[in-house]
Design a protein around this motif. Sequence first.
Motif, PDB file in Angstrom:
ATOM      1  N   SER A   1      11.560   5.324 -11.024  1.00  0.00           N
ATOM      2  CA  SER A   1      11.122   4.084 -11.656  1.00  0.00           C
ATOM      3  C   SER A   1       9.598   3.965 -11.624  1.00  0.00           C
ATOM      4  CB  SER A   1      11.773   2.883 -10.958  1.00  0.00           C
ATOM      5  OG  SER A   1      11.308   1.677 -11.491  1.00  0.00           O
ATOM      6  N   GLU A   2       9.006   4.227 -10.468  1.00  0.00           N
ATOM      7  CA  GLU A   2       7.553   4.125 -10.336  1.00  0.00           C
ATOM      8  C   GLU A   2       6.845   5.174 -11.193  1.00  0.00           C
ATOM      9  OE1 GLU A   2       6.681   4.403  -6.189  1.00  0.00           O
ATOM     10  OE2 GLU A   2       7.936   2.681  -5.659  1.00  0.00           O
ATOM     11  N   TRP A   3       7.409   6.391 -11.239  1.00  0.00           N
ATOM     12  CA  TRP A   3       6.800   7.451 -12.045  1.00  0.00           C
ATOM     13  C   TRP A   3       6.865   7.108 -13.546  1.00  0.00           C
ATOM     14  CZ3 TRP A   3       9.114  10.792 -15.677  1.00  0.00           C
ATOM     15  CH2 TRP A   3       8.293  11.833 -16.116  1.00  0.00           C
ATOM     16  N   ALA A   4       8.011   6.568 -13.976  1.00  0.00           N
ATOM     17  CA  ALA A   4       8.154   6.185 -15.384  1.00  0.00           C
ATOM     18  C   ALA A   4       7.183   5.073 -15.782  1.00  0.00           C
ATOM     19  CB  ALA A   4       9.592   5.771 -15.665  1.00  0.00           C
ATOM     20  N   MET A   5       6.872   4.203 -14.817  1.00  0.00           N
ATOM     21  CA  MET A   5       5.914   3.115 -15.087  1.00  0.00           C
ATOM     22  C   MET A   5       4.481   3.603 -15.111  1.00  0.00           C
ATOM     23  SD  MET A   5       7.329  -0.064 -12.774  1.00  0.00           S
ATOM     24  CE  MET A   5       5.970  -1.112 -13.302  1.00  0.00           C
ATOM     25  N   GLY A   6       4.239   4.816 -14.624  1.00  0.00           N
ATOM     26  CA  GLY A   6       2.893   5.341 -14.572  1.00  0.00           C
ATOM     27  C   GLY A   6       2.163   5.030 -13.281  1.00  0.00           C
ATOM     28  N   ASP A   7       2.911   4.564 -12.262  1.00  0.00           N
ATOM     29  CA  ASP A   7       2.287   4.224 -10.973  1.00  0.00           C
ATOM     30  C   ASP A   7       2.019   5.463 -10.119  1.00  0.00           C
ATOM     31  OD1 ASP A   7       2.431   1.604 -11.694  1.00  0.00           O
ATOM     32  OD2 ASP A   7       4.170   1.113 -10.458  1.00  0.00           O
ATOM     33  N   ILE A   8       2.627   6.587 -10.475  1.00  0.00           N
ATOM     34  CA  ILE A   8       2.493   7.820  -9.692  1.00  0.00           C
ATOM     35  C   ILE A   8       1.970   8.918 -10.600  1.00  0.00           C
ATOM     36  CG2 ILE A   8       3.700   9.510  -8.272  1.00  0.00           C
ATOM     37  CD1 ILE A   8       5.846   7.433  -7.750  1.00  0.00           C
ATOM     38  N   SER A   9       0.927   9.590 -10.153  1.00  0.00           N
ATOM     39  CA  SER A   9       0.398  10.726 -10.927  1.00  0.00           C
ATOM     40  C   SER A   9       1.279  11.951 -10.712  1.00  0.00           C
ATOM     41  CB  SER A   9      -1.039  11.033 -10.483  1.00  0.00           C
ATOM     42  OG  SER A   9      -1.064  11.509  -9.152  1.00  0.00           O
ATOM     43  N   ASP A  10       1.199  12.920 -11.614  1.00  0.00           N
ATOM     44  CA  ASP A  10       2.040  14.103 -11.546  1.00  0.00           C
ATOM     45  C   ASP A  10       1.610  15.072 -10.448  1.00  0.00           C
ATOM     46  OD1 ASP A  10       3.367  13.055 -13.650  1.00  0.00           O
ATOM     47  OD2 ASP A  10       2.659  14.488 -15.139  1.00  0.00           O
ATOM     48  N   SER A  11       0.409  14.963  -9.969  1.00  0.00           N
ATOM     49  CA  SER A  11      -0.093  15.939  -8.994  1.00  0.00           C
ATOM     50  C   SER A  11       0.295  15.544  -7.570  1.00  0.00           C
ATOM     51  CB  SER A  11      -1.606  16.037  -9.096  1.00  0.00           C
ATOM     52  OG  SER A  11      -2.213  14.772  -8.872  1.00  0.00           O
TER      53      SER A  11
ATOM     54  N   PRO B   1       0.845  -1.199   0.000  1.00  0.00           N
ATOM     55  CA  PRO B   1       0.000   0.000   0.000  1.00  0.00           C
ATOM     56  C   PRO B   1       0.878   1.246   0.000  1.00  0.00           C
ATOM     57  CG  PRO B   1      -0.748  -1.577   1.646  1.00  0.00           C
ATOM     58  CD  PRO B   1       0.563  -2.085   1.146  1.00  0.00           C
ATOM     59  N   LYS B   2       0.610   2.150  -0.925  1.00  0.00           N
ATOM     60  CA  LYS B   2       1.420   3.358  -1.020  1.00  0.00           C
ATOM     61  C   LYS B   2       0.635   4.438  -1.732  1.00  0.00           C
ATOM     62  CE  LYS B   2       3.663   1.605  -5.217  1.00  0.00           C
ATOM     63  NZ  LYS B   2       4.919   1.148  -5.815  1.00  0.00           N
ATOM     64  N   ALA B   3       1.073   5.663  -1.551  1.00  0.00           N
ATOM     65  CA  ALA B   3       0.407   6.787  -2.194  1.00  0.00           C
ATOM     66  C   ALA B   3       0.564   6.687  -3.706  1.00  0.00           C
ATOM     67  CB  ALA B   3       0.993   8.099  -1.673  1.00  0.00           C
ATOM     68  N   ALA B   4      -0.469   7.132  -4.429  1.00  0.00           N
ATOM     69  CA  ALA B   4      -0.430   7.090  -5.891  1.00  0.00           C
ATOM     70  C   ALA B   4      -0.128   8.454  -6.491  1.00  0.00           C
ATOM     71  CB  ALA B   4      -1.766   6.570  -6.436  1.00  0.00           C
ATOM     72  N   ASP B   5      -0.053   9.482  -5.642  1.00  0.00           N
ATOM     73  CA  ASP B   5       0.271  10.823  -6.127  1.00  0.00           C
ATOM     74  C   ASP B   5       1.706  11.170  -5.775  1.00  0.00           C
ATOM     75  OD1 ASP B   5      -0.868  10.983  -3.313  1.00  0.00           O
ATOM     76  OD2 ASP B   5       0.002  12.987  -3.534  1.00  0.00           O
ATOM     77  N   LEU B   6       2.285  12.094  -6.515  1.00  0.00           N
ATOM     78  CA  LEU B   6       3.704  12.408  -6.354  1.00  0.00           C
ATOM     79  C   LEU B   6       4.029  12.906  -4.950  1.00  0.00           C
ATOM     80  CD1 LEU B   6       6.523  12.748  -7.567  1.00  0.00           C
ATOM     81  CD2 LEU B   6       5.831  15.027  -8.332  1.00  0.00           C
ATOM     82  N   HIS B   7       3.265  13.849  -4.437  1.00  0.00           N
ATOM     83  CA  HIS B   7       3.595  14.416  -3.129  1.00  0.00           C
ATOM     84  C   HIS B   7       3.415  13.382  -2.017  1.00  0.00           C
ATOM     85  CE1 HIS B   7       4.269  18.380  -4.738  1.00  0.00           C
ATOM     86  NE2 HIS B   7       3.095  18.350  -5.363  1.00  0.00           N
TER      87      HIS B   7
ATOM     88  N   ARG C   1       3.809  10.155  -2.400  1.00  0.00           N
ATOM     89  CA  ARG C   1       4.905   9.188  -2.531  1.00  0.00           C
ATOM     90  C   ARG C   1       6.220   9.771  -2.014  1.00  0.00           C
ATOM     91  NH1 ARG C   1       6.018   4.628  -1.490  1.00  0.00           N
ATOM     92  NH2 ARG C   1       7.132   3.261  -2.921  1.00  0.00           N
ATOM     93  N   LEU C   2       6.406  11.072  -2.167  1.00  0.00           N
ATOM     94  CA  LEU C   2       7.583  11.717  -1.595  1.00  0.00           C
ATOM     95  C   LEU C   2       7.603  11.527  -0.079  1.00  0.00           C
ATOM     96  CD1 LEU C   2       7.675  15.059  -3.623  1.00  0.00           C
ATOM     97  CD2 LEU C   2       9.356  13.226  -3.749  1.00  0.00           C
ATOM     98  N   ARG C   3       6.439  11.634   0.536  1.00  0.00           N
ATOM     99  CA  ARG C   3       6.367  11.413   1.985  1.00  0.00           C
ATOM    100  C   ARG C   3       6.652   9.952   2.322  1.00  0.00           C
ATOM    101  NH1 ARG C   3       1.817  14.749   1.281  1.00  0.00           N
ATOM    102  NH2 ARG C   3       0.436  12.937   1.363  1.00  0.00           N
ATOM    103  N   ASP C   4       6.066   9.030   1.529  1.00  0.00           N
ATOM    104  CA  ASP C   4       6.289   7.601   1.776  1.00  0.00           C
ATOM    105  C   ASP C   4       7.774   7.256   1.776  1.00  0.00           C
ATOM    106  OD1 ASP C   4       3.567   7.232   1.858  1.00  0.00           O
ATOM    107  OD2 ASP C   4       3.420   6.301  -0.125  1.00  0.00           O
ATOM    108  N   LEU C   5       8.506   7.855   0.839  1.00  0.00           N
ATOM    109  CA  LEU C   5       9.909   7.502   0.616  1.00  0.00           C
ATOM    110  C   LEU C   5      10.874   8.384   1.410  1.00  0.00           C
ATOM    111  CD1 LEU C   5       9.710   6.930  -3.245  1.00  0.00           C
ATOM    112  CD2 LEU C   5      10.054   5.164  -1.506  1.00  0.00           C
ATOM    113  N   ASN C   6      10.343   9.209   2.296  1.00  0.00           N
ATOM    114  CA  ASN C   6      11.173  10.104   3.106  1.00  0.00           C
ATOM    115  C   ASN C   6      11.982  11.062   2.233  1.00  0.00           C
ATOM    116  OD1 ASN C   6      12.127  11.121   5.559  1.00  0.00           O
ATOM    117  ND2 ASN C   6      13.913   9.770   5.574  1.00  0.00           N
ATOM    118  N   LEU C   7      11.343  11.536   1.163  1.00  0.00           N
ATOM    119  CA  LEU C   7      11.993  12.468   0.249  1.00  0.00           C
ATOM    120  C   LEU C   7      11.391  13.871   0.322  1.00  0.00           C
ATOM    121  CD1 LEU C   7      12.384  10.222  -2.938  1.00  0.00           C
ATOM    122  CD2 LEU C   7      14.236  11.109  -1.510  1.00  0.00           C
ATOM    123  N   ALA C   8      10.391  14.054   1.167  1.00  0.00           N
ATOM    124  CA  ALA C   8       9.706  15.344   1.209  1.00  0.00           C
ATOM    125  C   ALA C   8      10.640  16.465   1.674  1.00  0.00           C
ATOM    126  CB  ALA C   8       8.484  15.260   2.119  1.00  0.00           C
ATOM    127  N   ALA C   9      11.539  16.160   2.621  1.00  0.00           N
ATOM    128  CA  ALA C   9      12.412  17.208   3.174  1.00  0.00           C
ATOM    129  C   ALA C   9      13.382  17.775   2.128  1.00  0.00           C
ATOM    130  CB  ALA C   9      13.165  16.681   4.384  1.00  0.00           C
TER     131      ALA C   9
END
Length: 328
Positions: free
Chosen positions: A318-328, A192-198, A200-208
Motif C-alpha cells: 500500500s505504501e509503495w503504491a502511494m509513492g511513500d517508499i522509493s524502489d532502492s 517516523p519510518k524509512a522511506a526506502d524499500l530495504h 521499510r522491510l526492516r521496519d515491518l519485520n519483513l527483511a528475513a
Amino acid sequence: MPDSLPQYLETLPETRRARFESLVAAVSSRVEAAPRIHAFLFLPQRQHSHFEDADDAFWETVEQLMLAEPAGTDELPLAWVGYHVANRFTNRRQAQGFLVTDRRLLVQDQLSGLFGASLPRQHPLFIGPAGAAASAAEIVGSATASYDWEFAGPLVDEAAAQHLATALAEILTAVLESLGRAGEAQEAPAAPKAADLHGRLRDLNLAAPAKSPDDPKHAKHFAKLAKKMPLDPGERILVAFTDATLMGVYGLVLTDRGVRSRDLGEAPVSTPRDRIDPAAVRVDPENAQRLLLGAGEAHELPASLDEKRVRALAALISEWAMGDISDS
C-alpha cells in the motif's frame, strides 16, 4: 447503570443511536462471509449462529471491557470477537478477546484476580496516511502481537487465531471506512519510518523472509523464478516473497512496475502499479494467504508467511503504491 444494551442506547441522543445502527450494519455486511469465526463473533442485536444468549453475553462483555473505563459517555460497542472463560477466583465467567467500539479496540486476555479487576488494553482507532485498511491492519497487528491465548485452552488453535485476526481486521476496516466517510475518524500523523524499500522491510519485520535479486545466495532461486514468472522486457524485481517446492517456485514479487504472483500449479498473475488501490490493499477475509490489491486483483502468498507478516506485506505494498517508499 443500564442493565442491557437497549437501555444503554436509550440514554444516547438520536444521532448517536443512528450512528450505532449504521456502523453495526457496515460490520455485519463485511463479515457475513466469514463462517470460520462465527462461533466467536458477536454483533449487537444480531442473531448468533451458536448461542441463544448472545445478547446477554455481548452486554456482559461491554460491562466488563468498555464500561470499566469508558471513552466518553456515548461510546458505541460494535462487535466482540472472543469467548468466555471461568474465573476460578471470582466464580464468574469473564469475557476475553477483542471488543470493537467506534473509538477504540479493547483487548482482554487476562483474568481478574484476588487483588482486583484486570483492565483491558486499549488501542485507539485512527486512519493514517495509507488509508483505512492499512490502519486497521496496523491496529490489529499491535493488538494481537502480544495476545496471550493461554486461557483459551482448546477453544482457539493457531489456525483459528489467525482467522480471528483476519476477521478483526475486516471489522476495523468497515468501522474506519464508515467513520471516515462521516468525517468522524481520528487522523494519525505518519509515524517516523524509512522511506526506502530495504529500510521499510526492516521496519515491518519483513527483511528475513524477503529475497533480494542482488543476493548471490538466492541466484539459483531467481533463475527458477524467471522460468515460472517471466517479466516484461526491462522490468526488474525489487523484492520477492517466494518459496520453492518440487512443483516449482511460487509466491509474490514486487517489481518496479507492479506486483506479480503465482500459486502452485497455476499460471502467474500480475497487477500493474496503476491498478493497485492503496486504500483497498488488505488480507482476503476468506484466505489468510491471499492479498487483495483492489477490485479483481488477488495475489497468492507462500505458506511460510505468518499472519503478522502477511498484514505487514499488505502495508508495504500500500505504501509503495502511494509513492511513500522509493524502489532502492
